[in-house]
Structures are given as C-alpha cells and as structure tokens.
Design an enzyme around this catalytic site. Structure first.
Site, PDB file in Angstrom:
ATOM      1  N   ASP A 285      -2.518 -14.497   3.303  1.00  0.00           N
ATOM      2  CA  ASP A 285      -2.440 -14.296   1.854  1.00  0.00           C
ATOM      3  C   ASP A 285      -2.401 -15.669   1.190  1.00  0.00           C
ATOM      4  OD1 ASP A 285      -1.858 -13.091  -0.785  1.00  0.00           O
ATOM      5  OD2 ASP A 285      -1.384 -11.311   0.390  1.00  0.00           O
TER       6      ASP A 285
ATOM      7  N   HIS B 166      -6.795 -13.098  -2.587  1.00  0.00           N
ATOM      8  CA  HIS B 166      -5.580 -13.519  -1.861  1.00  0.00           C
ATOM      9  C   HIS B 166      -5.932 -14.505  -0.756  1.00  0.00           C
ATOM     10  CE1 HIS B 166      -2.699 -11.031  -3.969  1.00  0.00           C
ATOM     11  NE2 HIS B 166      -3.470  -9.967  -3.826  1.00  0.00           N
TER      12      HIS B 166
ATOM     13  N   GLU C 141      -6.974  -6.608  -5.391  1.00  0.00           N
ATOM     14  CA  GLU C 141      -6.609  -7.625  -6.376  1.00  0.00           C
ATOM     15  C   GLU C 141      -7.498  -8.868  -6.299  1.00  0.00           C
ATOM     16  OE1 GLU C 141      -1.910  -6.599  -6.941  1.00  0.00           O
ATOM     17  OE2 GLU C 141      -2.401  -7.956  -5.325  1.00  0.00           O
TER      18      GLU C 141
HETATM   19  C1  ACM Z   1      -1.156  -4.426  -2.729  1.00  0.00           C
HETATM   20  O1  ACM Z   1      -0.001  -4.037  -2.926  1.00  0.00           O
HETATM   21  N1  ACM Z   1      -1.644  -5.425  -3.433  1.00  0.00           N
HETATM   22  C2  ACM Z   1      -2.012  -3.788  -1.756  1.00  0.00           C
END
Ligand code: ACM
Ligand code: ZN
Length: 774
Positions: A206, A279, A343
């Site tokens: 991440d 991410h 995201e």
């Molecule tokens: C997440 O909680 N962004 C998968």
C-alpha cells in the site's frame, strides 16, 4: 369388576416398567436438553445440529489419537498443541484402536463438504469428517469444548453434525500501515482456524509500505518498505503531527512461505494482495518511472488516498507488476491472487500523455475504461499462470474483467451488480464488517478509524443481499472481515479490535442463518472468552456494556432506555453526573428526561461494579420533542435510526461522528423546519456543524436561521459563512424581542471538494446535529 390374570399382570408390570423407563429417559433427555438450552454448548460458530448428552470424556496423558489411514497427521499438530497447553504433553498417535480412552478420526464422505460428525461419550471421541478439513473442524469443536483442570481436560458428552454455509470464510489483514510479527500472525491464524475461518487475505502492499520481499526488485526492500515518519493521532485532526521515527520492514519470502505452510496445516488459504493501480506510493518511491509524473515520490507517512498511482500507459508498469507477480505466485499457491483495484484516483491519468495515448490506442472511452484495461491485462497475465483474480468492487468501473471475483466493500451494491453478472462475490461491506471501526461508543475507547460496528451489528449482518434471485445468490461465495491497521500500531491493539468481533463473522460465515441468535451467541461467547484468554489474545470485552436508545414519548419528552446483556446484572444510575455506586437508584424501565441532566449508569453483579460507566448528557431546550421536517433525507452512514427526530432529542453529536447524532448530506443541502407548536419567544438559536476536511466533511458555505409564524413567509434572523474550527463548530446567535412558531435552518453543502484538498473533485459531506432553540 376387573380381574387381572397372572400373565396380564406380568404384561402390565412390564408395560409400567417401559413407561417408567421411558419417563426416565425423557426426563434425563429433558435435563440434558435444558442444560443445553440454558447453557448451550460453548461452540462458535454454532453447529448445524448439536445435542449435549450425559457424561464427559476425560482427555489425560494416556489418551491416544487414532487416525484412519490416509489422514494427514500433520493436521493434528495444532490440536495437540492445544492439548499440550493444559496437559504439558501431546497425545500419542496410534494405529490401533484401544478399548477406550481414545479419539478416533475417520473420513466419511457421507458428511457434507468440510463437514463432520462428532460423538463424545465417557469412553471415547469419534470424529467423522467428509474430508481432512472436516476432521480438522471436528477437532476444533473438541478444543472449544475442552475444560481444562489439573491433569485432565474434560469434554462434554455430545452428538454433533456440522458443516459450513459459505465456502469462503475470510479475514483480511493490512500490514502496510502497521506490520505485525510473524509470531502474531501465526497466533491469529491459530485462532481463525479454531473458529473455522479458512481464508487469510494478506494486504501486503500500500502507499505506506511494501511488505513482501521481491528479490528482483531490491529497492522494494530498501526504499518502499520504509517511511520516514508516521502520523500521530487521527488524520482528521489538524495540524497533522508526526512522530519523526522511521518505520518499516517487510516479510522475507521465507517468512511468507512459513506462514503459508503454517496456515495450510490449519486449513487456511493465504491470499496475497498486491495493490494496483492505486495505493502504489511506496512502490513509486522506489521506482518513480512507474508514475505518470515521474516523481519524486515518498512512501506515505499519513493515511488516505493519493493521486499518484501506477501509470497505465507505461509498459514498464506492466513489466514491473508481472515480475512482482511471478515471485508472488511462487510464494503463495492460492488459486486466487488479490490485485486491489480500489480507490484509484484518475487525475494523473487524465493529464498523462502516455495514459491518454493508451486510451486512444485501445479505443477506450475514458479513464474508467483504462482502469478496466489495467485490471484485465493483469488478470490475463495471472490466468496464463493458472491463477484467478479477486478485486475490490471498483473493478466494476469501466467493465468487469471476465472471471474476476469481486470483493464488495463500499456497500452491497458492488456485490449485487457482480452477482447479477454471474461473477463470484465475497461480501465485505465496510459498514458491517470493518474491524477498524469503533466497537463501543464509550469515550474511553481507544482511537479508531471512525464508524461504529458493535459486535451485535456484525453478528446480525446477512451476507446475501435480499435483492438477489436464488440463482444470483449462489454467486455469493463468502464473507470476510477486514482489518486496516492505520490506528493499530501494536499487536495488543490489533487483537482488541479483531477479537471477539471476528468470531461473530465466523458464525455468520459458517452457521445456518436460522440458527443465528445474538443472545445465544453471547452465552457461548462468554465462556469462549476464557479460551481466548488462554491463547493470550487481548480480546475486547465491551459487548456486555450498557447500550441505550432514545425515543420520544407522546408528551414530547425524551425516553432513555438502557440495556445490558450480562446475565444477573442490574443497572444502577444517577441523574446529576455523580458517581454511580452499589447504592445508586436501580434502573427498572425507561427514564423520562424532562430536564437538562447527565445520566450515568453502571452494571452491578452481586453489588460489584462490572465494566465501564455509561454517561449521556441531555440539554433540554424549547425544540426538544417538537415536530421537525427535513426537505431531503440524510444519506449513507449519517442517516441514523432516529431519523430527523435526532435534530430535536436534546443530544449533540461527538467529534467521533459515529454516535448516530449527526445527520449527513452528500448530494443535498440541509433544510429543516422545526414547528414549536405555538408562537413562542425565542432568545437564541444554535446548532453544530462538523468540519473535518480529512474526512471529506466540510462545513456549509452558508448557514441560515429563518423564522415564520405561518410556515410560508420566513425572515432571516442569522447567517454565518465562516466556520474556522477543524472539528465541531458551534453555531449560536442571541436574539431579542423575537417571537415565532417555525424555525427553518438552511445549510448549503460545500459541493465539490476543491483542488489540492483531500478527496478533491468528489462531493463533500455536510453534517449537522441538534437544532437548539431557547
Ligand atoms: C478498502 O477498504 N479501501 C478496500
Ligand atoms: Zn500515465
């Protein structure tokens, strides 16, 4: 006259014996049933069928385990480890069945898949598993029934038939934001196995750190695995403060393989997650050429979503990721590889010549289709290696990749859409199964991400959306709890958030929904907490704390109802904020709150305080209990059960914004009218608005109070456009010589979050709590 002949006499006597015998059997069955009914067998998840029988089996150092040929005895190590904790000695595994004092394991394909039959009496334990997993789960049930005392472990006599509802029963763990030692991960895998969870979804990469060794990319270890410092406190608080300490590390491939092997012996599959295309900051910090702008980039030091993502127009990105995945699939033999997909902001792609060229060359419509292209390309690559992908529900954007499994986290919609397209779905909706949310509203609860998911909420979640047809419902293959570690810097803190809530997930994932009952679950959980304690798990015990509900009486006053689930507990309370003692008033029924007051309450068992003290402060003003009408309904997480009445219930919202006192508006402005019922004098008006830009919560661009006598013609009495506080802004205006019946509050939503701000381009949330009229 009735004459009884000799033979008849004999028959009658015999019949009486049968009847007495039957009565005895019925009575003893009733006794056992009652025992089971009053105190169900402490098994989590609740089995499909379980009957307690008379007698107990004693496991002692002479007890042997006999496994039918073909059963992998490596699977017994975990059971023996549990026995060894109490007996200081493992049980001997033998080939031949002794007369008694044994645990016999066999494969019986008549059982359901992953299922087992368990029979315990005072001579022996027999487990018939459909397969190795079934045998293993039968043994876990025995572990849960074990009552250790000096030199023996007693196991309640029982007859159990059991099998799972869902094939996928998962727990996810983020190790990027904070990582945990291999020893802790193994301990958690033990406990997951004990509760029949079979998948460990390991979130390895991440923005804040890359945690898996990739030998062909040494900078992932030297650069991406570290960040320069870490945010202190909650990201919503300003100014952001940092600890000035370098943080990081990674799991070597050897360690990861060790965890995979350890989990396999416990019938747990480890699914690695390598996040893309978003991410990705930690990876970009080491390999800036993979970002659209070329960097420089830094491993993130605070939490959130970042605009810099892998460039989808650059072939190097795909070479890099394929090289990473080549190593990952050698470590992790799982059928599925999770490739993230959530995201991913599109701002860099929108401005990047390479990404735009890719869109043109591939005849894609927009950046959403570019995301779909990205996922499909990686999916094809993994498929060429014999693997399948799982992605978060954003992989639906721009079209779902054939064969992809969808993890529905933003809500249930992703799951519904994917199931309708005949894709496998794992339900992980944030609101119900995110274990980084608060589990208690008590102010002394340690810092958490936000939101509120008490044990009861996760327990009562039903993973199959009711909207699905039976045919579509078959695509819901399972359910998973997710643990994000931003606010979990230590093993203890992580355990506090994970346990016991993941046990509620286990029951939801395994048990027949008809058998799920929260109070019954609690009665099995309480003894199970001792088992967690023996396993050195720092489980939270907040579930028996006092909870409340506030409702309006016919008179317009507020009724506060308190509940405590702990058997034998009474609630005592005070109404002046003073300390609650064993002599304080006994709570019997709802409290009618007519005056401004602070109510404190505590549970007592045998005059001894149990747990933390509950408090709630009411501020009773002129609008409390009056009729309130909203133009638009509140939305999302900020549409509390009390509805618009929470605007006039005497309670204000807290800075944790998870307390069901805030009404939130994302698409709309806020407009509400309070009807005082008659024209009345008004000396002040007030409310609160929440301003946490790092939570996408923005104070309104303007807030107005207007008054009217007829609900038609209003005149403005107050307007505010500046809300300087990061957090709760109290709005208040003093008024003189003002009389009115209706009060209208209009607050204008910030709308689109401005450039340069967190969540730029998205919609802001507008939150208000109480409308205060004096
Ligand atoms: C997440 O909680 N962004 C998968
Ligand atoms: Zn690009």
């Amino acid at each position: 006259m009735l004459v009884i002949k000799g033979t008849d006499k004999h028959i009658l006597f015999f019949r009486a014996q049968i009847i007495i015998g039957l009565c005895c059997i019925l009575l003893s069955l009733k006794a056992v049933a009652q025992q089971a009914g009053d105190k169900p067998l402490p098994i989590i998840p609740v089995p499909v069928k379980a009957v307690a029988t008379n007698g107990k089996f004693s496991i002692n150092t002479a007890t042997s385990i006999v496994a039918q040929k073909g059963i992998n005895t490596d699977n017994l190590k975990f059971f023996n480890q549990m026995v060894g904790m109490s007996l200081s000695k493992s049980l001997v595994i033998k080939d031949n069945l002794p007369v008694s004092n044994y645990i016999y394991l066999e494969i019986d394909t008549l059982q359901q898949k992953d299922g087992y039959q368990l029979s315990v009496n005072n001579k022996r334990i027999i487990i018939k598993g459909h397969d190795e997993a079934g045998v293993f789960y039968g043994l876990q049930t025995v572990v849960q029934l074990m009552q250790p005392s000096k030199k023996v472990i007693q196991v309640q006599g029982c007859e159990i038939t059991d099998y799972p509802r869902f094939a996928y029963r998962g727990m996810h763990l983020d190790v990027s934001r904070h990582m945990f030692p291999v020893s802790a991960i193994k301990k958690w895998i033990d406990v997951l196995a004990l509760f029949k969870i079979n998948t460990f979804h390991w979130h390895l990469t991440d923005d804040q750190g890359w945690r898996i060794e990739i030998k062909s990319r040494p900078k992932l270890q030297s650069v991406s695995a570290y960040r320069n410092e870490t945010l202190i406190g909650h990201k919503k608080e300003l100014p952001h403060q940092f600890d000035d300490k370098r943080y990081g590390g990674y799991y070597t491939q050897e360690e990861a393989k060790e965890i995979v092997a350890y989990a396999r012996l416990r019938h747990i599959t480890v699914i690695p997650e390598i996040e893309m295309p978003g991410h990705a900051l930690a990876a970009l910090a080491a390999y800036p050429g993979l970002g659209c702008t070329g960097g420089p980039y830094q491993t993130a030091t605070f939490w959130g979503i970042f605009d810099d993502v892998y460039c989808a127009g650059n072939e190097d990105t795909f070479n890099f990721l394929e090289g990473v995945l080549d190593e990952v699939i050698k470590i992790f033999p799982s059928e599925y590889i999770h490739i993230g997909g959530d995201e991913c902001p599109k701002v860099r792609w929108a401005a990047c010549p390479k990404c735009q060229k890719r869109i043109k060359d591939e005849h894609l419509k927009d950046e959403h289709e570019l995301q779909s292209y990205f996922i499909r390309r990686i999916s094809n690559y993994l498929e060429s290696k014999g693997r399948k992908i799982i992605g978060w529900d954003e992989i639906l954007e721009g079209g779902l990749t054939p064969g992809a499994t969808v993890m529905s986290w933003t809500g249930i919609e992703g799951g519904v859409a994917a199931a309708a397209q005949h894709h496998q779905v794992i339900m992980t909706p944030e609101k119900y199964v995110y274990l980084d949310y608060y589990q208690s509203l008590y102010p002394s609860e340690p810092l958490a991400a936000g939101g509120y998911t008490p044990l009861s909420k996760i327990y009562n979640y039903e993973p199959v959306p009711s909207r699905l047809t039976p045919e579509q419902a078959k695509y819901i293959t399972g359910v998973q709890a997710n643990i994000w570690s931003e606010y979990l810097p230590t093993v203890d803190k992580a355990e506090y958030m994970i346990f016991p809530r993941v046990l509620a997930l286990s029951e939801m994932a395994w048990s027949n929904p008809k058998q799920r009952n929260y109070n019954n679950f609690l009665s099995r959980l309480r003894p199970t907490m001792r088992l967690l304690n023996r396993l050195h798990i720092n489980a939270a015990n907040t579930f028996d704390e006092i909870t409340d509900s506030v409702s309006q009486t016919a008179k317009g006053t507020q009724a506060l109802t308190l509940s405590a689930t702990l058997p034998g507990a009474v609630i005592r309370y005070t109404t002046n904020g003073s300390k609650v003692t064993a002599q304080s008033k006994l709570y019997k029924s709802s409290l009618n709150v007519e005056h401004t007051s602070t109510i404190s309450a505590t549970t007592f068992v045998n005059q001894k305080q149990v747990g933390r003290t509950y408090t709630k402060s009411f501020f009773i003003h002129k609008a409390v209990g009056k009729q309130v009408t909203l133009t638009d309904a509140p939305e999302g997480n900020y549409n509390p059960p009390g509805g618009s009445a929470v605007l006039v219930n005497g309670l204000s919202g807290s800075a944790r914004y998870n307390d069901n006192q805030w009404l939130g508006f994302n698409k709309h402005n806020f407009e509400a009218v309070v009807d005082l019922g008659k024209v009345d004098e008004i000396t002040s008006l007030g409310t609160h608005v929440l301003n946490y830009h790092w939570q996408k919560m923005w104070a309104p661009t303007s807030l107005q109070f207007l008054v009217s006598d007829d609900n038609k013609t209003y005149h403005l009495v107050y307007q505010q456009t500046d809300f300087p506080v990061n957090g709760i802004n109290a709005v208040s205006c003093k008024l003189s010589h003002l009389k009115a019946r209706y009060i209208k509050v209009i607050a204008i939503n910030k709308g689109t979050i401005p450039a340069g701000e967190y969540g730029a381009g998205g919609r802001a949330w507008l939150l208000l709590d109480e409308i205060i009229v004096n």
